[in-house]
Structures are given as C-alpha cells and as structure tokens.
Design a protein around this motif. Sequence first.
Motif, mmCIF file in Angstrom:
data_model
loop_
_atom_site.group_PDB
_atom_site.id
_atom_site.type_symbol
_atom_site.label_atom_id
_atom_site.label_comp_id
_atom_site.label_asym_id
_atom_site.label_seq_id
_atom_site.Cartn_x
_atom_site.Cartn_y
_atom_site.Cartn_z
ATOM 1 N N LEU A 4 84.737 2.553 -84.699
ATOM 2 C CA LEU A 4 84.609 1.108 -84.548
ATOM 3 C C LEU A 4 85.352 0.480 -85.715
ATOM 4 C CD1 LEU A 4 80.818 0.747 -83.655
ATOM 5 C CD2 LEU A 4 82.753 0.424 -82.107
ATOM 6 N N VAL A 5 86.170 -0.498 -85.420
ATOM 7 C CA VAL A 5 86.979 -1.131 -86.453
ATOM 8 C C VAL A 5 86.718 -2.625 -86.442
ATOM 9 C CG1 VAL A 5 89.290 -1.527 -87.341
ATOM 10 C CG2 VAL A 5 88.754 0.646 -86.215
ATOM 11 N N GLU A 6 86.216 -3.119 -87.566
ATOM 12 C CA GLU A 6 85.971 -4.549 -87.694
ATOM 13 C C GLU A 6 87.181 -5.242 -88.312
ATOM 14 O OE1 GLU A 6 82.032 -2.428 -88.745
ATOM 15 O OE2 GLU A 6 84.168 -2.183 -89.149
ATOM 16 N N SER A 7 87.346 -6.483 -87.961
ATOM 17 C CA SER A 7 88.400 -7.312 -88.557
ATOM 18 C C SER A 7 87.976 -8.773 -88.484
ATOM 19 C CB SER A 7 89.728 -7.105 -87.823
ATOM 20 O OG SER A 7 89.620 -7.478 -86.468
ATOM 21 N N CYS A 22 85.054 -6.497 -83.381
ATOM 22 C CA CYS A 22 84.630 -5.109 -83.473
ATOM 23 C C CYS A 22 85.302 -4.376 -82.330
ATOM 24 C CB CYS A 22 83.112 -5.031 -83.368
ATOM 25 S SG CYS A 22 82.431 -3.360 -83.201
ATOM 26 N N ALA A 23 86.299 -3.572 -82.646
ATOM 27 C CA ALA A 23 87.083 -2.897 -81.623
ATOM 28 C C ALA A 23 86.780 -1.408 -81.605
ATOM 29 C CB ALA A 23 88.568 -3.122 -81.870
ATOM 30 N N ALA A 24 86.653 -0.865 -80.418
ATOM 31 C CA ALA A 24 86.407 0.573 -80.261
ATOM 32 C C ALA A 24 87.727 1.320 -80.193
ATOM 33 C CB ALA A 24 85.600 0.844 -79.004
ATOM 34 N N CYS A 106 69.149 -4.719 -76.369
ATOM 35 C CA CYS A 106 69.761 -4.440 -77.653
ATOM 36 C C CYS A 106 68.702 -4.745 -78.711
ATOM 37 C CB CYS A 106 71.033 -5.251 -77.877
ATOM 38 S SG CYS A 106 70.795 -7.028 -78.098
ATOM 39 N N ASN A 107 68.925 -4.234 -79.899
ATOM 40 C CA ASN A 107 67.914 -4.405 -80.935
ATOM 41 C C ASN A 107 68.547 -4.333 -82.310
ATOM 42 O OD1 ASN A 107 67.618 -1.518 -82.140
ATOM 43 N ND2 ASN A 107 67.718 -1.223 -79.931
ATOM 44 N N PHE A 108 67.737 -4.564 -83.326
ATOM 45 C CA PHE A 108 68.206 -4.519 -84.711
ATOM 46 C C PHE A 108 67.705 -3.267 -85.443
ATOM 47 C CE2 PHE A 108 70.203 -8.254 -83.963
ATOM 48 C CZ PHE A 108 69.481 -9.435 -84.031
ATOM 49 N N ALA A 109 67.295 -2.258 -84.662
ATOM 50 C CA ALA A 109 66.858 -1.005 -85.270
ATOM 51 C C ALA A 109 68.089 -0.179 -85.615
ATOM 52 C CB ALA A 109 65.947 -0.246 -84.314
ATOM 53 N N PHE A 110 68.516 -0.266 -86.838
ATOM 54 C CA PHE A 110 69.786 0.321 -87.253
ATOM 55 C C PHE A 110 69.874 1.806 -86.944
ATOM 56 C CE2 PHE A 110 73.669 0.385 -89.480
ATOM 57 C CZ PHE A 110 73.702 1.516 -90.274
ATOM 58 N N THR A 111 68.778 2.514 -87.074
ATOM 59 C CA THR A 111 68.811 3.969 -86.880
ATOM 60 C C THR A 111 68.994 4.364 -85.423
ATOM 61 O OG1 THR A 111 66.395 3.985 -86.810
ATOM 62 C CG2 THR A 111 67.434 4.452 -88.932
ATOM 63 N N SER A 112 68.878 3.414 -84.505
ATOM 64 C CA SER A 112 69.071 3.731 -83.093
ATOM 65 C C SER A 112 70.535 3.714 -82.684
ATOM 66 C CB SER A 112 68.285 2.756 -82.210
ATOM 67 O OG SER A 112 68.872 1.466 -82.247
ATOM 68 N N TYR A 113 71.392 3.257 -83.581
ATOM 69 C CA TYR A 113 72.801 3.131 -83.240
ATOM 70 C C TYR A 113 73.545 4.443 -83.458
ATOM 71 C CZ TYR A 113 72.314 -1.812 -82.388
ATOM 72 O OH TYR A 113 71.950 -3.023 -81.840
ATOM 73 N N ASP A 114 74.561 4.669 -82.609
ATOM 74 C CA ASP A 114 75.258 5.952 -82.604
ATOM 75 C C ASP A 114 76.539 5.942 -83.439
ATOM 76 O OD1 ASP A 114 74.270 5.557 -79.345
ATOM 77 O OD2 ASP A 114 73.537 7.258 -80.527
ATOM 78 N N TYR A 115 77.221 4.804 -83.452
ATOM 79 C CA TYR A 115 78.484 4.698 -84.184
ATOM 80 C C TYR A 115 78.438 3.476 -85.094
ATOM 81 C CZ TYR A 115 79.999 7.854 -80.489
ATOM 82 O OH TYR A 115 80.095 8.914 -79.621
ATOM 83 N N LEU A 116 79.133 3.590 -86.187
ATOM 84 C CA LEU A 116 79.109 2.532 -87.190
ATOM 85 C C LEU A 116 80.520 2.288 -87.691
ATOM 86 C CD1 LEU A 116 77.430 0.729 -89.112
ATOM 87 C CD2 LEU A 116 77.322 2.702 -90.653
ATOM 88 N N GLY A 117 80.882 1.010 -87.833
ATOM 89 C CA GLY A 117 82.192 0.674 -88.374
ATOM 90 C C GLY A 117 82.179 0.655 -89.893
ATOM 91 N N GLN A 118 83.368 0.473 -90.459
ATOM 92 C CA GLN A 118 83.513 0.478 -91.921
ATOM 93 C C GLN A 118 83.144 -0.859 -92.547
ATOM 94 O OE1 GLN A 118 84.289 2.964 -93.924
ATOM 95 N NE2 GLN A 118 84.746 4.507 -92.378
ATOM 96 N N GLY A 119 83.239 -1.903 -91.762
ATOM 97 C CA GLY A 119 82.843 -3.205 -92.264
ATOM 98 C C GLY A 119 83.997 -4.096 -92.665
ATOM 99 N N THR A 120 83.700 -5.385 -92.742
ATOM 100 C CA THR A 120 84.665 -6.380 -93.201
ATOM 101 C C THR A 120 83.919 -7.393 -94.069
ATOM 102 O OG1 THR A 120 86.382 -7.945 -92.469
ATOM 103 C CG2 THR A 120 84.383 -7.843 -91.133
#
Length: 126
Positions: A4-7, A22-24, A106-120
Amino acid sequence: QLQLVESGGGLVQPGGSLRLSCAASGFHLDYYAIGWFRQAPGKEREGISCISSSGSTTHYADSVKGRFSISRDDAKDTVYLQMNSLKPEDTAGYFCAAEDGHPDRCNFAFTSYDYLGQGTQVTVSS
C-alpha cells in the motif's frame, strides 16, 4: 510484492485542504476494507476513517467527523481521504491499512488489518 502506498501529504496552513491517496500495488483492493490511521509524536495511534470493501459503510473518528471524507475507486485500486478545514492538531503521520473482512464492515481495530502502508506526513502550520 503486495504494498500500500500513500501519497498526498505535505505542509498546509490551518483551514486548508489535502487529499491523501492510498494505492494498492501487487493486489486489487476490491475485497479489502481500508482504514486510515494517524500518529503524532508522543501520541497514540488513532483510527480516523475507514470504508468497507463494498463502499457501503464508512466510519469517522469524532475528531475528524464533518471535515474528512473517505472514498474509493476500485478501478484504480485507490482509496482517498479528503481532508478539509485542517487544524494544527491534525499534524501527524498518516497511513492506510487493508483488511480482508466482511464486505459491509470496517473498523478501527488496527490489529485486524492485513497490510499496512509506509505513511505520509501531514503538517498543518502557519
């Protein structure tokens, strides 16, 4: 490689706007809920918005409700976070995450997510 790439981050004056993307890469977003999170130095990570894979459900944190808007364009494998009326307290690193879950949830439970971007980085300052 699945990424995942944020910009779209940057420096903006209070009251200004930014649109984060947020692009896959390496996979399609169709079956994934997307969450946006942010974290400022010395503060806890905060879930601020999410959208289900179907697009039928969105959630916003109280801190951004009415100012931020999430949307998705599955043809472009991209999710957007439109941020208006930005405040200095919105300054943080913003990152997106993808979850393979229920199509209408959808939810805000961070640990339920599978992929994570680097951030912007978003900096709101005059």
